[in-house]
Design an enzyme around this catalytic site. Structure first.
Site, PDB file in Angstrom:
ATOM      1  N   LYS A  55       0.691  -1.288  -0.130  1.00  0.00           N
ATOM      2  CA  LYS A  55       0.137   0.278  -0.155  1.00  0.00           C
ATOM      3  C   LYS A  55       0.912   1.292   0.199  1.00  0.00           C
ATOM      4  O   LYS A  55       2.051   1.048   0.612  1.00  0.00           O
ATOM      5  CB  LYS A  55      -0.996  -0.133   1.156  1.00  0.00           C
ATOM      6  N   ILE A  68      11.175  -4.667   2.528  1.00  0.00           N
ATOM      7  CA  ILE A  68      11.276  -4.830   4.050  1.00  0.00           C
ATOM      8  C   ILE A  68      11.276  -3.823   4.837  1.00  0.00           C
ATOM      9  O   ILE A  68      11.967  -3.153   4.445  1.00  0.00           O
ATOM     10  CB  ILE A  68      11.696  -5.548   4.252  1.00  0.00           C
ATOM     11  N   ASP A  98      -2.304  -1.431  10.187  1.00  0.00           N
ATOM     12  CA  ASP A  98      -2.450  -1.540   8.839  1.00  0.00           C
ATOM     13  C   ASP A  98      -3.390  -2.381   8.386  1.00  0.00           C
ATOM     14  O   ASP A  98      -3.833  -2.970   7.308  1.00  0.00           O
ATOM     15  CB  ASP A  98      -1.123  -1.031   7.902  1.00  0.00           C
TER      16      ASP A  98
END
Length: 307
Positions: free
Chosen positions: A9, A95, A136
């Site tokens: 996202k 990451i 999230d």
């Protein structure tokens, strides 16, 4: 075997409203799924074990991984302790990048194992479980474009844009930013400007609801991107400043911003072809600066069972 796509996202809007009584920050955000995605495969096992492997050796596959934490929570809620699964993660989302890669993988575990084990939980059930694991994660279950309030777990869907917008992501692969540090630093620098009560929070939520997101091209104004953490992170992170400057130098970019707590930054483009052209234009400068880039279309969904 079940295979699930777990998209990244970007934050089109991240506004830090103030502090909550539980110590978390009250947020008002717009989050958007993009088609840069991890891929998770799930297989039943007969030994009641939950195991995780990954094609990226730098990623921890121990019990602290959100995938295994989500799997354990789902199994505990099912009441069937004999359930087991082997899970394999193909890691494509960088990451520690502010792209919710870990949260999306955890959400994919909830969705994939719910299907694999035939538990029949609704999307709303899975979103509630996701909220227990990360702010999230409910968004990652739902996906698309969402207004996100509270810690980020309170979702209100935004209708998809009819325009084929795309984002060019840019990140230094050697740099990561601690999310707790970013919010702590935000508090140190901006607490005097925080809103003080629920009435003021709701006023800002209503203002955000009135913005016609992802349809800015009807005028000459740039899309209203905002990230309050960018003002905190960029001054102390050279890689963020470099990424923003490069993206801002491309004439076709409609707007640029940092995503989440960084260090990933993105430019918004009118379509994927323009985005890829910009990536080609910047190739030499990106390489010189040690930055990686991805051209991504927007996605209208979150984690998705593919097979």
């Amino acid at each position: 075997m079940i295979t699930v796509s777990a998209p990244a996202k970007v934050n089109l809007h991240l506004e830090v409203l103030g502090l909550r009584s539980d110590g978390f920050h009250e947020l008002a955000m717009v989050m958007q799924s993009i088609d840069l995605a991890d891929r998770l495969s799930f297989q039943n096992t007969a030994d009641a074990q939950l195991s995780l492997t990954c094609d990226d050796a730098s990623l921890s596959v121990g019990d602290d991984n959100l995938i295994l934490r989500a799997a354990q929570l789902l199994r505990d809620r099912s009441g069937f302790s004999e359930l087991g699964a082997s899970i394999h993660l193909e890691k494509r989302i960088p990451i520690g990048a502010g792209l919710a890669g870990g949260s999306s993988d955890g959400a994919a575990a909830l969705v994939g194992l719910n299907a694999l084990w035939g538990l029949g939980h609704s999307t709303a059930d899975l979103e509630r479980m996701a909220a227990e694991l990360g702010s999230d994660m409910p968004f990652c279950v739902a996906g698309g474009c969402q207004l996100c309030f509270g810690r980020g777990e309170q979702l209100e869907a935004v209708p998809p844009t009819p325009q084929p917008l795309a984002v060019l992501l840019v990140k230094d692969p050697t740099v990561s930013v601690s999310t707790p540090w970013a919010y702590k630093r935000c508090r140190e620098l901006k607490q005097s400007h925080y809103l003080a009560d629920e009435a003021a929070f709701e006023q800002r939520r209503q203002a955000l609801r009135s913005v016609d997101w992802l349809q800015p091209l009807r005028s000459d104004l740039p899309p209203p991107l905002r990230n309050d953490l960018q003002d905190v992170v960029a001054p102390e992170t050279a890689a963020v400043r470099s990424a923003l400057d490069l993206l801002d130098s491309v004439p076709q970019s409609l707007a640029v911003a940092m995503s989440g707590s960084g260090p990933s930054c993105f430019g918004l483009f009118s379509d994927l072809a323009s985005c890829r052209h910009a990536q080609d234009q910047l190739a030499t400068q990106l390489e010189r600066a040690g930055l990686k880039a991805w051209s991504c279309a927007l996605r209208s969904d979150g984690v998705r069972i593919e097979a």
